[in-house]
Write a protein that holds these residues in place. Structure first.
Motif, PDB file in Angstrom:
ATOM      1  N   TRP A   1       0.834  -1.203   0.000  1.00 31.85           N
ATOM      2  CA  TRP A   1       0.000   0.000   0.000  1.00 31.85           C
ATOM      3  C   TRP A   1       0.868   1.252   0.000  1.00 31.85           C
ATOM      4  N   PHE A   2       1.908   1.261   0.845  1.00 26.83           N
ATOM      5  CA  PHE A   2       2.774   2.428   0.945  1.00 26.83           C
ATOM      6  C   PHE A   2       3.558   2.637  -0.352  1.00 26.83           C
ATOM      7  N   CYS A   3       4.071   1.543  -0.941  1.00 26.14           N
ATOM      8  CA  CYS A   3       4.803   1.648  -2.208  1.00 26.14           C
ATOM      9  C   CYS A   3       3.909   2.232  -3.293  1.00 26.14           C
ATOM     10  N   LYS A   4       2.684   1.720  -3.376  1.00 29.04           N
ATOM     11  CA  LYS A   4       1.756   2.203  -4.405  1.00 29.04           C
ATOM     12  C   LYS A   4       1.447   3.682  -4.204  1.00 29.04           C
ATOM     13  N   MET A   5       1.300   4.087  -2.947  1.00 28.60           N
ATOM     14  CA  MET A   5       1.010   5.484  -2.654  1.00 28.60           C
ATOM     15  C   MET A   5       2.176   6.378  -3.084  1.00 28.60           C
ATOM     16  N   CYS A   6       3.402   5.962  -2.791  1.00 30.19           N
ATOM     17  CA  CYS A   6       4.574   6.746  -3.193  1.00 30.19           C
ATOM     18  C   CYS A   6       4.654   6.871  -4.709  1.00 30.19           C
ATOM     19  N   GLN A   7       4.330   5.796  -5.400  1.00 27.21           N
ATOM     20  CA  GLN A   7       4.501   5.770  -6.852  1.00 27.21           C
ATOM     21  C   GLN A   7       3.342   6.428  -7.595  1.00 27.21           C
ATOM     22  N   THR A   8       2.160   6.514  -6.962  1.00 27.71           N
ATOM     23  CA  THR A   8       1.028   7.173  -7.624  1.00 27.71           C
ATOM     24  C   THR A   8       0.930   8.654  -7.250  1.00 27.71           C
ATOM     25  N   LYS A   9       1.287   8.992  -6.024  1.00 28.36           N
ATOM     26  CA  LYS A   9       1.223  10.394  -5.593  1.00 28.36           C
ATOM     27  C   LYS A   9       2.480  11.171  -5.959  1.00 28.36           C
ATOM     28  N   ASN A  10       3.553  10.463  -6.252  1.00 29.45           N
ATOM     29  CA  ASN A  10       4.811  11.091  -6.699  1.00 29.45           C
ATOM     30  C   ASN A  10       5.302  12.202  -5.778  1.00 29.45           C
ATOM     31  N   PRO A  11       5.463  11.940  -4.491  1.00 23.78           N
ATOM     32  CA  PRO A  11       6.009  12.982  -3.606  1.00 23.78           C
ATOM     33  C   PRO A  11       7.486  13.214  -3.888  1.00 23.78           C
TER      34      PRO A  11
ATOM     35  N   ASP B   1      18.492  -0.669   4.221  1.00 21.59           N
ATOM     36  CA  ASP B   1      19.556  -0.534   3.224  1.00 21.59           C
ATOM     37  C   ASP B   1      19.013   0.074   1.930  1.00 21.59           C
ATOM     38  N   ASP B   2      19.928   0.288   0.973  1.00 20.12           N
ATOM     39  CA  ASP B   2      19.560   0.943  -0.281  1.00 20.12           C
ATOM     40  C   ASP B   2      18.485   0.163  -1.023  1.00 20.12           C
ATOM     41  N   ARG B   3      18.616  -1.159  -1.083  1.00 22.43           N
ATOM     42  CA  ARG B   3      17.665  -1.968  -1.838  1.00 22.43           C
ATOM     43  C   ARG B   3      16.260  -1.805  -1.265  1.00 22.43           C
ATOM     44  N   TRP B   4      16.152  -1.819   0.047  1.00 24.48           N
ATOM     45  CA  TRP B   4      14.838  -1.701   0.703  1.00 24.48           C
ATOM     46  C   TRP B   4      14.193  -0.361   0.360  1.00 24.48           C
ATOM     47  N   VAL B   5      14.971   0.711   0.445  1.00 22.99           N
ATOM     48  CA  VAL B   5      14.440   2.045   0.155  1.00 22.99           C
ATOM     49  C   VAL B   5      14.071   2.164  -1.319  1.00 22.99           C
ATOM     50  N   GLU B   6      14.885   1.604  -2.202  1.00 21.40           N
ATOM     51  CA  GLU B   6      14.575   1.660  -3.635  1.00 21.40           C
ATOM     52  C   GLU B   6      13.277   0.941  -3.956  1.00 21.40           C
ATOM     53  N   LEU B   7      13.010  -0.175  -3.273  1.00 18.13           N
ATOM     54  CA  LEU B   7      11.744  -0.890  -3.469  1.00 18.13           C
ATOM     55  C   LEU B   7      10.570  -0.051  -2.983  1.00 18.13           C
ATOM     56  N   ILE B   8      10.748   0.618  -1.851  1.00 23.04           N
ATOM     57  CA  ILE B   8       9.696   1.490  -1.328  1.00 23.04           C
ATOM     58  C   ILE B   8       9.432   2.644  -2.295  1.00 23.04           C
ATOM     59  N   TRP B   9      10.505   3.252  -2.779  1.00 25.07           N
ATOM     60  CA  TRP B   9      10.410   4.455  -3.613  1.00 25.07           C
ATOM     61  C   TRP B   9      10.005   4.137  -5.044  1.00 25.07           C
ATOM     62  N   GLY B  10      10.385   2.940  -5.499  1.00 31.41           N
ATOM     63  CA  GLY B  10      10.089   2.551  -6.871  1.00 31.41           C
ATOM     64  C   GLY B  10      11.119   3.000  -7.865  1.00 31.41           C
ATOM     65  N   SER B  11      12.303   3.418  -7.372  1.00 30.96           N
ATOM     66  CA  SER B  11      13.355   3.918  -8.261  1.00 30.96           C
ATOM     67  C   SER B  11      14.683   3.909  -7.512  1.00 30.96           C
ATOM     68  N   SER B  12      15.778   3.824  -8.283  1.00 30.41           N
ATOM     69  CA  SER B  12      17.112   3.905  -7.671  1.00 30.41           C
ATOM     70  C   SER B  12      17.555   5.355  -7.484  1.00 30.41           C
ATOM     71  N   ASN B  13      16.800   6.284  -8.061  1.00 26.45           N
ATOM     72  CA  ASN B  13      17.112   7.716  -7.916  1.00 26.45           C
ATOM     73  C   ASN B  13      16.502   8.212  -6.606  1.00 26.45           C
ATOM     74  N   VAL B  14      17.140   7.872  -5.494  1.00 25.60           N
ATOM     75  CA  VAL B  14      16.574   8.157  -4.180  1.00 25.60           C
ATOM     76  C   VAL B  14      17.685   8.290  -3.148  1.00 25.60           C
ATOM     77  N   SER B  15      17.457   9.165  -2.171  1.00 24.36           N
ATOM     78  CA  SER B  15      18.350   9.307  -1.019  1.00 24.36           C
ATOM     79  C   SER B  15      17.506   9.235   0.247  1.00 24.36           C
ATOM     80  N   TYR B  16      18.149   8.978   1.375  1.00 22.90           N
ATOM     81  CA  TYR B  16      17.384   8.829   2.616  1.00 22.90           C
ATOM     82  C   TYR B  16      18.275   9.000   3.844  1.00 22.90           C
ATOM     83  N   VAL B  17      17.647   9.359   4.941  1.00 21.95           N
ATOM     84  CA  VAL B  17      18.271   9.312   6.264  1.00 21.95           C
ATOM     85  C   VAL B  17      17.301   8.578   7.178  1.00 21.95           C
TER      86      VAL B  17
END
Length: 319
Positions: free
Chosen positions: A23-33, A47-63
Motif C-alpha cells: 500500500w505504501f509503495c503504491k502510494m509513493c509511486q502514484t502520488k509522486n512525492p 539498506d539501499d535496496r529496501w528504500v529503492e523498493l519502497i520508492w520505486g526507483s534507484s534515484n533516491v536518497s534517505y536518512v
C-alpha cells in the motif's frame, strides 16, 4: 513541492509481500512525492535496496533513525534531483535535513517528527526543536506525528489535557510558526475500535516558507492499514495526474500501426477476461470494502458513528 507524511505503525518484515508495504509503495509511486516522512517504521537499519523498493526507483536518497526496542523508527526519503541535501541531523524524536529545492534560492530545513507521549519527554522534545529553530534565514517545514492536539476540538471521545496543548501552542507561538490548514478530514488518527479520534499529524512552517512557496495546502488521504491517515503538503501547482495518450499523425502513415493497435487492444481485453475468470469480482469487492471504510470514517469525523457502524468499519478494514 510535495511532501507526504505517515505514521505507518510498522512496515512488517517482508518488503515484497506485506500488504502494508505494498500500500505504501503504491502510494509513493502514484502520488509522486518529492519527499516522504515515515514515523514508527519499527525497522532496524534499512539498506539501499529496501528504500529503492519502497520508492520505486534507484534515484533516491534517505536518512533514518532506527527503532528503539520494539517501537519508533524515523525515515526521510527524497528525490535528490528535486531537493539537494547538504546536511542532516538526528535527535531522539526527530530527524532533519538541510538543503535547497531545485529552482529555489532559499535554503530549507525539513524536519520529520514523532512526538513523545509523557510530559517530561515532551519538554525535552520541544526544547530540542527550539535549538534547531535558532537557525535563521531558512525556510522551515516541520511535519509528522506530534502526538499532541492543540485544541479540544481536535479530539473526540478522548481526554483533552489543556496543559499539554498549552506547551505545544507556546512552542508554535515563540517560534512564529504557521500551521497549514488540513483539508479533507477533521482528524488524522482513529483508534482500532473506531471510538477515539484525534488530530495528531500536521505540518508547521515559517513566514519565509510562505513567501517562497505562496499558497500551499495539506490534503488528508484515505487511511488503509494504519490508524493514521497520510497527509500531503503541496504547493499551488495543480497535479493533473498521468499525461494523456498522444497520437501522432505520422503514425497513421505507417502500415504496421493498425496491427500494433489491434494487438494491444486484444491483449488488454484478454487480460481482463483472464482476471475475471481467475478472480471473479475481486476488484469490485475490494473497492466496496474500501468505500465502506471511507463512509464510516466520514461519519466518525462528524461524531455520528454508532456501534453498528464501528463493527462495519472494523470488518471492512480487516479485508
Amino acid at each position: 513541492m510535495k511532501i507526504l507524511t505517515l505514521n505507518i505503525r510498522g512496515f512488517g518484515k517482508d518488503v515484497e509481500s506485506e500488504s502494508k508495504v505494498n500500500w505504501f509503495c503504491k502510494m509513493c509511486q502514484t502520488k509522486n512525492p518529492d519527499i516522504v516522512f515515515v514515523q514508527e517504521s519499527k525497522c532496524n537499519t534499512v539498506d539501499d535496496r529496501w528504500v529503492e523498493l519502497i520508492w520505486g526507483s534507484s534515484n533516491v536518497s534517505y536518512v533514518q533513525k532506527p527503532k528503539i526496542g520494539k517501537s519508533g523508527g524515523l525515515l526521510i526519503i527524497w528525490d535528490p534531483s528535486i531537493f539537494v541535501v547538504t546536511a542532516a541531523v538526528e535527535k531522539r524524536h526527530f530527524i532533519a535535513i538541510k538543503g535547497k529545492w531545485k529552482g529555489k534560492d532559499n535554503e530549507s530545513i525539513i524536519v520529520n517528527v514523532y512526538g513523545p507521549h509523557n510530559d517530561n519527554d515532551k519538554s525535552i522534545f520541544f526544547d530540542s526543536l527550539d535549538v534547531l529553530l535558532n537557525v535563521s534565514n531558512v525556510d522551515w517545514i516541520i511535519g509528522g506525528d506530534f502526538n499532541e492536539v492543540r485544541f479540544s476540538s481536535e479530539c473526540q471521545n478522548s481526554r483533552f489535557i489543556s496543559r499539554r496543548a498549552c506547551v505545544f501552542n507556546d512552542f508554535i507561538d515563540r517560534n512564529q510558526l504557521i500551521e497549514i490548514p488540513l483539508l479533507g478530514k477533521r482528524f488524522t488518527r482513529i483508534s482500532d475500535d473506531g471510538r477515539k479520534l484525534s488530530k495528531l499529524d500536521r505540518f508547521l512552517v515559517n513566514e519565509s516558507f510562505v513567501q517562497t512557496w505562496g499558497h500551499t495546502s495539506v490534503i488528508a488521504l484515505d487511511r488503509r492499514t494504519s490508524d493514521h491517515c497520510p497527509l500531503i503538503l503541496r504547493d499551488s501547482n495543480i497535479d493533473f495526474g498521468p499525461k494523456p495518450f498522444k497520437l501522432f499523425n505520422i503514425w497513421l502513415e505507417n502500415k504496421d500501426v493498425e496491427k500494433i493497435i489491434v494487438d494491444a487492444w486484444n491483449e488488454q481485453n484478454a487480460l481482463r477476461t483472464w482476471s475475471k475468470y481467475q478472480y471473479g469480482t475481486l476488484d469490485e469487492e475490494i473497492e466496496n470494502w474500501q468505500n465502506i471504510t471511507k463512509e464510516m470514517e466520514e461519519k466518525a469525523d462528524s461524531g455520528s458513528l454508532n456501534d453498528d457502524d464501528r463493527t462495519s468499519w472494523i470488518n471492512a478494514r480487516a479485508i
